[in-house]
Design an enzyme around this catalytic site. Sequence first.
Site, PDB file in Angstrom:
ATOM      1  N   THR A  51      42.898  40.984  79.180  1.00 14.74           N
ATOM      2  CA  THR A  51      43.437  41.731  78.044  1.00 14.74           C
ATOM      3  C   THR A  51      42.316  42.559  77.424  1.00 14.74           C
ATOM      4  O   THR A  51      41.196  42.582  77.918  1.00 14.74           O
ATOM      5  CB  THR A  51      44.030  40.776  76.984  1.00 14.74           C
ATOM      6  OG1 THR A  51      42.957  40.134  76.278  1.00 14.74           O
ATOM      7  CG2 THR A  51      44.924  39.727  77.620  1.00 14.74           C
ATOM      8  N   CYS A  52      42.628  43.209  76.305  1.00 11.86           N
ATOM      9  CA  CYS A  52      41.635  44.056  75.653  1.00 11.86           C
ATOM     10  C   CYS A  52      40.505  43.241  75.028  1.00 11.86           C
ATOM     11  O   CYS A  52      39.497  43.808  74.603  1.00 11.86           O
ATOM     12  CB  CYS A  52      42.289  44.933  74.593  1.00 11.86           C
ATOM     13  SG  CYS A  52      43.077  43.991  73.262  1.00 11.86           S
ATOM     14  N   ARG A  54      39.734  39.744  76.335  1.00  9.45           N
ATOM     15  CA  ARG A  54      39.350  38.577  77.135  1.00  9.45           C
ATOM     16  C   ARG A  54      39.503  38.869  78.616  1.00  9.45           C
ATOM     17  O   ARG A  54      40.378  39.609  79.054  1.00  9.45           O
ATOM     18  CB  ARG A  54      40.193  37.357  76.762  1.00  9.45           C
ATOM     19  CG  ARG A  54      41.671  37.484  77.071  1.00  9.45           C
ATOM     20  CD  ARG A  54      42.416  36.201  76.780  1.00  9.45           C
ATOM     21  NE  ARG A  54      42.196  35.729  75.431  1.00  9.45           N
ATOM     22  CZ  ARG A  54      42.817  36.191  74.360  1.00  9.45           C
ATOM     23  NH1 ARG A  54      43.712  37.159  74.501  1.00  9.45           N
ATOM     24  NH2 ARG A  54      42.564  35.723  73.172  1.00  9.45           N
ATOM     25  N   SER A 111      43.174  35.114  69.381  1.00  8.04           N
ATOM     26  CA  SER A 111      43.293  36.571  69.320  1.00  8.04           C
ATOM     27  C   SER A 111      42.470  37.130  68.170  1.00  8.04           C
ATOM     28  O   SER A 111      42.240  36.463  67.169  1.00  8.04           O
ATOM     29  CB  SER A 111      44.759  36.983  69.132  1.00  8.04           C
ATOM     30  OG  SER A 111      45.537  36.567  70.224  1.00  8.04           O
ATOM     31  N   GLU A 116      48.948  37.349  66.690  1.00  6.60           N
ATOM     32  CA  GLU A 116      49.578  38.549  67.261  1.00  6.60           C
ATOM     33  C   GLU A 116      50.509  38.160  68.403  1.00  6.60           C
ATOM     34  O   GLU A 116      50.256  37.218  69.145  1.00  6.60           O
ATOM     35  CB  GLU A 116      48.517  39.559  67.709  1.00  6.60           C
ATOM     36  CG  GLU A 116      47.484  39.022  68.691  1.00  6.60           C
ATOM     37  CD  GLU A 116      47.818  39.358  70.116  1.00  6.60           C
ATOM     38  OE1 GLU A 116      48.855  40.002  70.359  1.00  6.60           O
ATOM     39  OE2 GLU A 116      47.052  38.954  70.994  1.00  6.60           O
ATOM     40  N   GLY A 193      49.546  55.648  78.231  1.00  9.25           N
ATOM     41  CA  GLY A 193      49.646  54.269  78.707  1.00  9.25           C
ATOM     42  C   GLY A 193      51.062  53.769  78.607  1.00  9.25           C
ATOM     43  O   GLY A 193      51.639  53.753  77.518  1.00  9.25           O
ATOM     44  N   GLY A 195      52.146  50.698  79.777  1.00  3.59           N
ATOM     45  CA  GLY A 195      52.272  49.251  79.895  1.00  3.59           C
ATOM     46  C   GLY A 195      52.950  48.646  78.684  1.00  3.59           C
ATOM     47  O   GLY A 195      53.581  49.346  77.880  1.00  3.59           O
TER      48      GLY A 195
END
Length: 417
Positions: A51-52, A54, A111, A116, A193, A195
Site C-alpha cells: 500500500t502507500c 506499507r 494506518s 481508515e 489512477g 484503482g
Amino acid sequence: MSVILLSINESDVGADFDRFALTRPGEEALRSSLRDLVEGGVIEEALLLSTCARTELYVMADQFHATVDEMASALAQSLELSITVVQPVTRVLYGRAAVRHLLRVAGGLESAIVGESEILSQVKQALLAARESKIVLGSLGRYFERALEVGKRIRNETLIGSGNVSVTSAAALLAMTSDAVLTDVSPRVGVVGSGAIGSEVARVLMDRGAEVTLMSSSAERRDILHRELSGVRVVPTSDLSDQLASLDTLVMAGSSTPMVLDASILEGFSGLRIIDLCRPRTIDRAVAEVAGVVLVDLDDVNRFVADQLAERMEAVDSVEMIIEAELADFGELAWLQDMNPVLRSLYEEAERVRQRELGRSLKRLGETDPKIIQELELLTHRLVNKLLHQPTASLREQAGTEGFAEFLEDFKTIFRL
C-alpha cells in the site's frame, strides 16, 4: 508450519519509505518470484500486501531463519536495492505476533489515518491477487479471510471509523478547495489512477458536484469505469498533458513510476492544485516551487485530518480488546501449527527408541513372563514421560512469545527432529 511476516512500514522509516514502496511492475515481479518459491517447495504460501504506507510479505513456512533470508532477498531484488539496505528496516514477526499485526492492520490501527476504511479493500485485493498468482492455497488465505471479518466487526462495533477522515474523502475535500468554489462554479478535477483509491476519489468528488475526469492507462479498465461511474469523464492517462489546462485540481492516485510529472510540464498553469496520494511519489518535489501551483502530498493529507481523529482515538482501546479476544482463538493456531507436529515427532521418536531397547533387553534376558513384561512396559513408559516432561513444558511456555521461532529451531536441533 506458521506465519512469518516481513514488514517495511512508513511509520518505521518515515519519509525514506519512498525507496521501499513497490511499483506495480515490482509487485508483479515479486509475486512471480514467490510463485517460483512455492512451486519449488521453499515456502508453503505467500501474500504481498503493498500500500502507500506499507510493504509486507506474509509467508507460511517450516523454517524461520532460512525463510526470512529468502524473503528479504526476494524483496530487495524486487525493490532493486541491496539486501544490506532492506534488512535493517524490515520488521520480522512470527506466529502469534504476526497474526496480531495482521488483525491490527485490518482493524485500521496500523494506518497513518487511524481507522481508515481503504485498508480493508486493499487487504481483500491483496488476497485476490495472491490467489490468482497461485501463491495462496490454504491456511494463509483463511487467516486473511478471518482478518477481513474482524476488520468489518471492528468498524460495526466501535467508533474507529467515525467521521470523514479517510484518505479518499480527505483528498476529495481538498480537491474541492479551489477558486472555483468561491465563484459557485463546479470545480474541475482530474484523477490519475483507476484503482480502488482513484475510483473512490472520483466517486466522492462526483457526489459533491465536481466535474471529474478520470484517467486510466488500461483500455479495459476505462470501459469498466464508463459503465460504473456514470457522469465521470474517462480518458487515457496519456492525455494528461492536454487535460491540465482545463483543471482546477489534479489528484494523483495511481501506482505508476515515481516522478512521472515534473516541474517543467507545469510552468504557466497558475491556480492549479495538485494532490499526490502515491507512494512512491509521482510528483517532482520541485513542483512546489512553480509559481501558482499548490502541491499537497500524502503527509499533508494526513495532517489535514489529524484534528478530526479524537473520537476515533477514543475507540482504540475497544478495538484492541476485540483483537486480543480474537487472538485468543485465532492467533493461537499460528504457533500451535508449528509446536504440535514437533511434540508429536518427539514422542514418536521416543516411543520407537523405547520399544527397540525394551525388545533388545527382553531378548537378551529371555524373559517370557507376561507380568514382568507388562511391568517393564510401564516402567519404560514412565521413564520416557518423566524425561520428556520438562522439555515439552518449556516448549509450551515459550509458545507464542517473542523469540519462539528461534527457540523451536533450537529444540528441533537438540532432539534431532
